[in-house]
Design a protein around this motif. Structure first.
Motif, PDB file in Angstrom:
ATOM      1  N   HIS A 235       0.810  -1.248   0.049  1.00 42.53           N
ATOM      2  CA  HIS A 235      -0.158   0.219   0.070  1.00 42.53           C
ATOM      3  C   HIS A 235       0.971   1.197   0.020  1.00 42.53           C
TER       4      HIS A 235
ATOM      5  N   ARG B 221       2.900   1.666  -3.290  1.00 42.43           N
ATOM      6  CA  ARG B 221       1.872   1.992  -4.670  1.00 42.43           C
ATOM      7  C   ARG B 221       1.834   3.657  -4.359  1.00 42.43           C
ATOM      8  N   ASN B 222       1.402   4.019  -3.218  1.00 39.31           N
ATOM      9  CA  ASN B 222       0.993   5.512  -2.919  1.00 39.31           C
ATOM     10  C   ASN B 222       2.463   6.274  -3.634  1.00 39.31           C
ATOM     11  N   LYS B 223       3.617   6.060  -3.060  1.00 40.57           N
ATOM     12  CA  LYS B 223       4.828   6.880  -3.836  1.00 40.57           C
ATOM     13  C   LYS B 223       5.025   6.619  -5.218  1.00 40.57           C
TER      14      LYS B 223
ATOM     15  N   GLU C 167     -16.700   4.699  13.862  1.00 38.17           N
ATOM     16  CA  GLU C 167     -15.557   5.189  13.292  1.00 38.17           C
ATOM     17  C   GLU C 167     -14.154   4.496  13.867  1.00 38.17           C
TER      18      GLU C 167
ATOM     19  N   ARG D  45     -13.658   1.202  12.214  1.00 35.80           N
ATOM     20  CA  ARG D  45     -12.892   1.335  10.900  1.00 35.80           C
ATOM     21  C   ARG D  45     -11.448   1.678  11.001  1.00 35.80           C
TER      22      ARG D  45
ATOM     23  N   ARG E  25      -7.527  -1.440  10.164  1.00 37.59           N
ATOM     24  CA  ARG E  25      -6.288  -1.428   9.528  1.00 37.59           C
ATOM     25  C   ARG E  25      -4.966  -1.872  10.386  1.00 37.59           C
TER      26      ARG E  25
ATOM     27  N   GLU F 147      -3.047  -0.849  13.821  1.00 37.77           N
ATOM     28  CA  GLU F 147      -3.808   0.029  14.655  1.00 37.77           C
ATOM     29  C   GLU F 147      -3.831  -0.566  15.833  1.00 37.77           C
TER      30      GLU F 147
ATOM     31  N   ALA G  76     -12.186 -12.877   6.470  1.00 32.82           N
ATOM     32  CA  ALA G  76     -13.529 -12.730   5.897  1.00 32.82           C
ATOM     33  C   ALA G  76     -13.778 -12.361   4.495  1.00 32.82           C
ATOM     34  N   GLN G  77     -12.877 -11.496   4.177  1.00 34.09           N
ATOM     35  CA  GLN G  77     -13.001 -11.255   2.686  1.00 34.09           C
ATOM     36  C   GLN G  77     -12.509 -12.421   1.794  1.00 34.09           C
TER      37      GLN G  77
ATOM     38  N   ASP H 212     -15.213 -14.407   0.868  1.00 33.39           N
ATOM     39  CA  ASP H 212     -16.301 -13.840   0.235  1.00 33.39           C
ATOM     40  C   ASP H 212     -17.246 -13.172   1.446  1.00 33.39           C
ATOM     41  N   GLY H 213     -16.677 -12.623   2.395  1.00 35.71           N
ATOM     42  CA  GLY H 213     -17.666 -12.326   3.343  1.00 35.71           C
ATOM     43  C   GLY H 213     -17.216 -10.905   3.870  1.00 35.71           C
ATOM     44  N   VAL H 214     -17.971 -10.486   5.100  1.00 35.06           N
ATOM     45  CA  VAL H 214     -17.239  -9.401   5.755  1.00 35.06           C
ATOM     46  C   VAL H 214     -17.087  -9.276   7.091  1.00 35.06           C
TER      47      VAL H 214
ATOM     48  N   ARG I 203     -17.912  -6.970  10.591  1.00 38.31           N
ATOM     49  CA  ARG I 203     -18.720  -5.844  10.756  1.00 38.31           C
ATOM     50  C   ARG I 203     -18.899  -5.686  12.204  1.00 38.31           C
TER      51      ARG I 203
END
Lengths: 124, 227
Positions: free
Chosen positions: B18, B21-23, B169, B172, B176, B179, B197-198, B201-203, B205
């Protein structure tokens, strides 16, 4: 086409370079580097057509701006710009822009999002 | 490689990927802007190296992107091994592996029985992370409840604690990698659970609850995860 964009990113290089590209494409670009300065911009009365926020803003999440954007700028499009792919759920935003995309592709997607906002405003 | 080591490695890779890629993106954007401006200058036509060098910059940056995406080190280091597994067995494995100390009380809530097509150790690890997070939230008091329920074609593992609760908040932010609210903690529990989860194919939450926090790890049906 013209349009007013609020661009939010805590990475100075990303902010500076994307703002330059979008300005060169004809947009008016306001910038902010965190949630606080973004909130100040959103509350300043500027009629934004598009808000693009980085996903990771320090310890905050750019999606947290969604309620304020929807309330103060109901016609504006809201996009997340991130170095990573989108999560499975994208309920609160209109688009997910990948930073690794070719710059011309990013500009094209921004143009489409601004056009969406203009159409919404015209239909209101 | 054990599921825990693999997941930690993958989260670490994801952060590196991540950030790099930003740089690279900033460099690409700067080059695109300068190229557009340079094309309008007389020197563009006079010196062919301008065009050649800008093309080289873009191609090198694209190559760096590709290398990062395709380099073996950035690929999943833990191949998924999905087999039919009873949800109760997954919960048992997760509870047995928790290391949140003697203060942790894990109780089994209602577990709707179902066989799910999952990588069992991986889902158990994700649940274990959620249980240990719940124990942290409880402090020295309270218990963590683990339950499971069918949600149409999907299946949700549910972990509930009795701590102070957490806002959407904050949740969320905490999913990451790295954190954390606890000094000395790695801050990978929720990010590992979300990734697991991803991959199914899930989440992951946060669900509403009257007291504490209730986190749902949903295994999706789209990838054939639930039977």
């Amino acid at each position: 086409m013209s349009g007013i964009i609020l661009l939010i990113d805590d990475d100075d290089a990303a902010l500076l370079t994307l703002a330059a590209l979008l300005e060169d494409a004809g947009f008016t670009v306001h910038t902010a580097t965190d949630l606080e300065s973004a909130t100040t911009e959103l509350e300043a009365g500027v009629p934004f057509d598009l808000v693009i926020t980085d996903h990771h803003l320090g310890h905050d999440d750019g999606v947290m701006l969604a309620p304020l954007v929807r309330r103060l700028h109901p016609h504006a499009s809201l996009a997340i710009c991130s170095g990573s792919g989108p999560p499975n759920e994208l309920d609160e935003i209109d688009a997910w822009l990948i930073k690794a995309e070719a710059p011309e592709r990013t500009v094209a997607r921004v143009r489409a999002l601004v056009e969406d906002a203009v159409r919404r405003a015209a239909g209101a | 490689m054990r599921a825990e080591q693999a997941c930690v490695a993958e989260e670490t890779f994801s952060v590196v990927r991540h950030d790099v890629r930003n740089k690279l993106a900033a460099a690409r954007q700067a080059a695109a802007y300068l190229e557009a401006k340079s094309r309008k200058m007389p020197t563009w036509g006079e010196d062919p190296r301008f065009e050649r060098f800008f093309a080289m910059i873009q191609s090198q940056l694209e190559l760096a992107e590709t290398m990062m995406a395709e380099h073996p080190a950035f690929h999943r280091v833990y191949a998924p091994n999905k087999v039919r597994t009873a949800t109760a067995a997954i919960i048992d494995a997760a509870c047995a592996a928790t290391s949140a100390g003697p203060a942790l009380v894990v109780s089994r809530g209602t577990v709707e029985p179902r066989d799910v097509l999952v990588d069992g150790p991986e889902v158990a690890l994700a649940l274990r992370c959620l249980i240990e997070n719940g124990a942290d939230a409880n402090g020295d008091l309270g218990e963590v409840t683990v339950s499971g329920r069918c949600m149409g074609d999907d299946y949700a593992f549910v972990v509930t604690d009795q701590g102070a609760g957490i806002s959407d908040e904050r949740f969320r932010a905490l999913v990451r990698p790295f954190e954390t609210t606890h000094e000395g903690a790695r801050g990978l529990g929720l990010s590992i659970a979300r990734r697991v989860a991803q991959r199914h194919d899930g989440v992951l939450r946060l669900a509403p609850t009257e007291r504490g926090a209730r986190v749902e790890l949903v295994i999706g049906a789209q990838a054939g995860g639930v039977e």
